[in-house]
Design a protein around this motif. Structure first.
Motif, PDB file in Angstrom:
ATOM      1  N   ASN A 654      37.748  38.497  42.508  1.00 53.37           N
ATOM      2  CA  ASN A 654      36.974  39.245  43.485  1.00 53.37           C
ATOM      3  C   ASN A 654      36.193  38.265  44.365  1.00 53.37           C
ATOM      4  OD1 ASN A 654      35.160  40.770  44.865  1.00 53.37           O
ATOM      5  ND2 ASN A 654      33.988  41.417  43.067  1.00 53.37           N
ATOM      6  N   SER A 657      32.340  38.154  44.394  1.00 53.70           N
ATOM      7  CA  SER A 657      31.646  38.053  43.112  1.00 53.70           C
ATOM      8  C   SER A 657      30.465  37.090  43.206  1.00 53.70           C
ATOM      9  CB  SER A 657      32.624  37.551  42.060  1.00 53.70           C
ATOM     10  OG  SER A 657      31.926  37.054  40.958  1.00 53.70           O
ATOM     11  N   ASN A 687      42.275  34.271  47.177  1.00 52.12           N
ATOM     12  CA  ASN A 687      41.781  33.630  45.959  1.00 52.12           C
ATOM     13  C   ASN A 687      41.776  32.111  46.048  1.00 52.12           C
ATOM     14  OD1 ASN A 687      41.843  36.195  45.173  1.00 52.12           O
ATOM     15  ND2 ASN A 687      43.560  36.017  43.758  1.00 52.12           N
TER      16      ASN A 687
END
Length: 716
Positions: A654, A657, A687
């Motif tokens: 995520n 985060s 990512n």
């Protein structure tokens, strides 16, 4: 001898000593056989069909094969075994299998989680209220407390010592204690109650002990009286044997503070009971009290320390459901020189009954004969008297006059009778060491915990004890009763209450754990998986809605990922030539996967060496994998890939985060700049990935990750 001089008991060595590992690995209950249903936390319910060797870049690996609906196969790497659990719903019901790749399972999981969250929120809120309340902080142990503990004629078992430490530590804290002490029948829970009650009296407060049955109240009164006779405390009891006048007198003394420890049945919850200054409330066998009694208890114990003792053990997994409101101590070790109780299921046979009774009386013991029908007791008495004309036989049940019942039981304790025929009024907590045979008539009409409790009435000294369950021929019984009786025969070891409770769960199905509304889920997702979802929910709640309350706890385990999956092309498995049996291999894999600490790992390594010989390199790598997984979780990696000597570490998926603002992440970046020249960061989609070249085997991987972790932890 010294034992007579110091009034202590001689300590025997039992031949087959009770080993801790034997007791608690619910291994027997959990072993997977091909064809069993399993639940995978990400994919749902499927059928386990053995271990399979898989070829990864020319090297062998082993994986668990699970079949899903329409013949889909899922191979689960052995380093993520903790994601699978055996499906246990109600026995005999077949679960719906899920289809891989469909969203049915994830929807079900979310739905369960939402429901569970509502319940968990209430639990945590309750817990928060308790923590916020001011109770009374007891002072540290006085010399009298030490003296009381030293005067105990047995030696404390390790668990008992720990439980009593826990209880005293809780009492010394300002917030009210709420502890559940779970221990098998006859494992010395009463002693812990005595110590807690005495501790509160030392600080000038009163203790109340609440028990389910009249006889038990009297029995505890005697036990407490004996233990505390040399100390300046007064003990009294209330039950229906006492006249109204005596009761009034007792209540008056209680309100004036002249009685320090009061023991009683539900009468203690009545309106006319007033305490001068209640310090601790001890509840024995809580599962025997009804709902209304428990409601009253709740009012009593908002800011009083409370201690609950129970012997019908709550399976460890249910501990969680108590997690919201309770601390748990478990007593697993039996006192020394106890022997397991021999349990047999037989049919009703006069000769057999005669032999059983005479065998016991001839070695100087006494017999309980349980017949759970008040109306038939007198006939039963004359029947047994006919079999054994020269023995003295009495009967007892709860509807007798108080004095009569009391006299019968006391005479039986004084060995005036050989056989006591009674209803299950003796079920909880009656302690007569000289009775070492119990015969239960119509055993199929009792529940598991009742039978386990009844069996616990015998074998309370160092003699071999026998328990005979008389039931109609097994073939005529309904399946549930049959399973119950088999369970008792199977688990007759000391401390097997745990396994019995687990089996009870399997036989009846796990009903509503925390309320009426979600019993349906358990059938669909299996019990263990339900636990896991429950744990996740609690964790999320602690992180979001109750941050302030659990600040300490969160700081200790501020992790951003709960689990890391590791995928490699190395040969990491337990080779066939090292361990041949497939079930044994699987059980070793899952035990290794569940090792929490370095000590566990070392002990497990030692065990492998002892059992199977020198540990091969593939297995050493397996150990390293577990260590690396623990570290990767701390560093916040979701996945590690090691293929073709290149390591890829995937950060939290995520992108928003809080992890990326955290100290940990900054430290990792710092480490990449200064501590190593092997790694570089890449962006793939949203990512971030850390790519490290030249990592040929697990040892190098371990070295790299631990170096990084060291850097992250160094100055923080």
């Amino acid at each position: 001898t010294d034992h007579q001089v110091f009034q202590r008991y001689h300590k025997y060595k039992v031949k087959q000593a009770f080993s801790k590992n034997k007791a608690l690995t619910l291994k027997t209950l959990r072993e997977l056989q091909p064809g069993d249903y399993v639940t995978h936390i990400d994919h749902g319910v499927g059928v386990y069909s053995g271990l399979q060797k898989i070829d990864a870049n020319g090297r062998l690996q082993e994986a668990v094969r699970i079949q899903y609906k329409d013949g889909d196969l899922l191979y689960v790497n052995i380093s993520s075994l903790h994601k699978i659990s055996k499906y246990s719903g109600k026995e005999g019901s077949v679960p719906k299998m899920n289809k891989l790749g469909s969203d049915v399972w994830s929807k079900l999981k979310d739905k369960t989680k939402k429901q569970v969250k509502d319940i968990a929120t209430n639990l945590i809120r309750l817990y928060a209220q308790r923590k916020a309340q001011e109770g009374f902080a007891h002072g540290p142990d006085t010399y009298m407390q030490t003296e009381l503990e030293a005067s105990f004629i047995y030696e404390d078992t390790p668990d008992q010592a720990k439980a009593s430490e826990d209880v005293k530590r809780d009492m010394e804290k300002p917030s009210p204690m709420d502890r559940l002490v779970c221990g098998d029948v006859g494992f010395g829970k009463t002693e812990i109650a005595v110590r807690a009650a005495f501790k509160t009296c030392n600080d000038g407060k009163q203790a109340a002990v609440l028990v389910p049955t009249t006889i038990l109240a009297y029995q505890h009164y005697k036990t407490f009286g004996d233990r505390l006779k040399d100390f300046p405390v007064t003990v009294d009891f209330i039950n229906r044997f006492k006249s109204t006048k005596e009761k009034k007198e007792t209540y008056k003394k209680l309100a004036e503070g002249k009685i320090d420890i009061i023991i009683g049945t539900h009468a203690l919850l009545g309106k006319d009971v007033k305490f001068k200054d209640l310090g601790v409330l001890i509840i024995d066998e809580e599962q025997k009290f009804g709902v209304s009694a428990k409601e009253k208890l709740k009012e009593l114990r908002t800011n009083v320390d409370s201690l609950t003792l129970t012997a019908t053990p709550i399976p460890r997994t249910l501990q969680f459901s108590l997690m919201g409101a309770r601390d748990l101590s478990i007593i697993n070790t039996p006192p020394p020189n106890r022997q397991p109780i021999q349990t047999e299921v037989t049919t009703f046979n006069e000769d057999a009954i005669r032999d059983i009774i005479y065998y016991e009386t001839e070695r100087g013991g006494q017999v309980f004969f349980i017949h759970n029908r008040v109306k038939g007791l007198a006939e039963m008495k004359s029947f047994v008297q006919g079999l054994c004309p020269d023995l003295s036989i009495a009967y007892a049940h709860g509807q007798m006059e108080g004095d009569e019942l009391e006299d019968t039981i006391l005479d039986f304790m004084d060995k005036k009778y050989d056989v006591l025929i009674c209803t299950n009024i003796v079920e909880s907590g009656v302690d007569i060491p000289n009775v070492n045979t119990i015969i239960v008539n119509n055993a199929h009409q009792f529940g598991l915990s009742d039978l386990h409790q009844l069996r616990g009435r015998v074998g309370r000294s160092n003699k071999k004890a026998f328990c005979y369950l008389i039931a109609p021929p097994v073939s005529t019984l309904p399946p549930d009763s049959r399973k119950r009786l088999n369970t008792l025969e199977q688990y007759s070891d000391l401390g097997s209450g745990f396994q019995i409770a687990m089996r009870d769960l399997d036989i009846r199905g796990a009903g509503n754990l925390l309320g009426g509304e979600q019993s349906g889920f358990i059938a669909e997702i299996g019990f263990e998986m339900y636990q896991k979802i429950l744990d996740e929910a609690i964790r999320e709640l602690k992180r979001k809605d109750f941050r302030d309350l659990f600040r300490e706890e969160i700081r200790q385990q501020d992790d951003y990922v709960s689990d890391t999956s590791i995928d490699t092309d190395l040969e990491i498995l337990i080779p066939d030539y090292y361990v041949e049996s497939i079930t044994e291999r699987l059980s070793l894999y899952s035990r290794l996967d569940n090792c929490e600490t370095e000590e566990d790992l070392l002990a497990f390594h030692q065990e492998l060496q002892d059992r199977f010989g020198p540990v091969p390199s593939q297995v050493e790598d397996l150990f390293t994998t577990v260590r690396v997984r623990k570290m990767a979780v701390e560093l916040g990696f979701e996945k590690l890939f090691l293929k073709n000597e290149t390591l890829k570490c995937f950060f939290v998926s995520n992108p928003d985060s809080p992890y990326f603002q955290s100290e940990t992440f900054n430290r990792i970046l710092e480490f990449l700049q200064t501590g190593t020249n092997k790694g570089k960061l890449k962006q793939v989609g949203k990512n971030g990935i850390l790519v490290v070249e030249d990592i040929a085997n697990m040892t190098e991987l371990h070295r790299f990750i631990s170096k990084m972790l060291k850097h992250v932890k160094k100055e923080s």
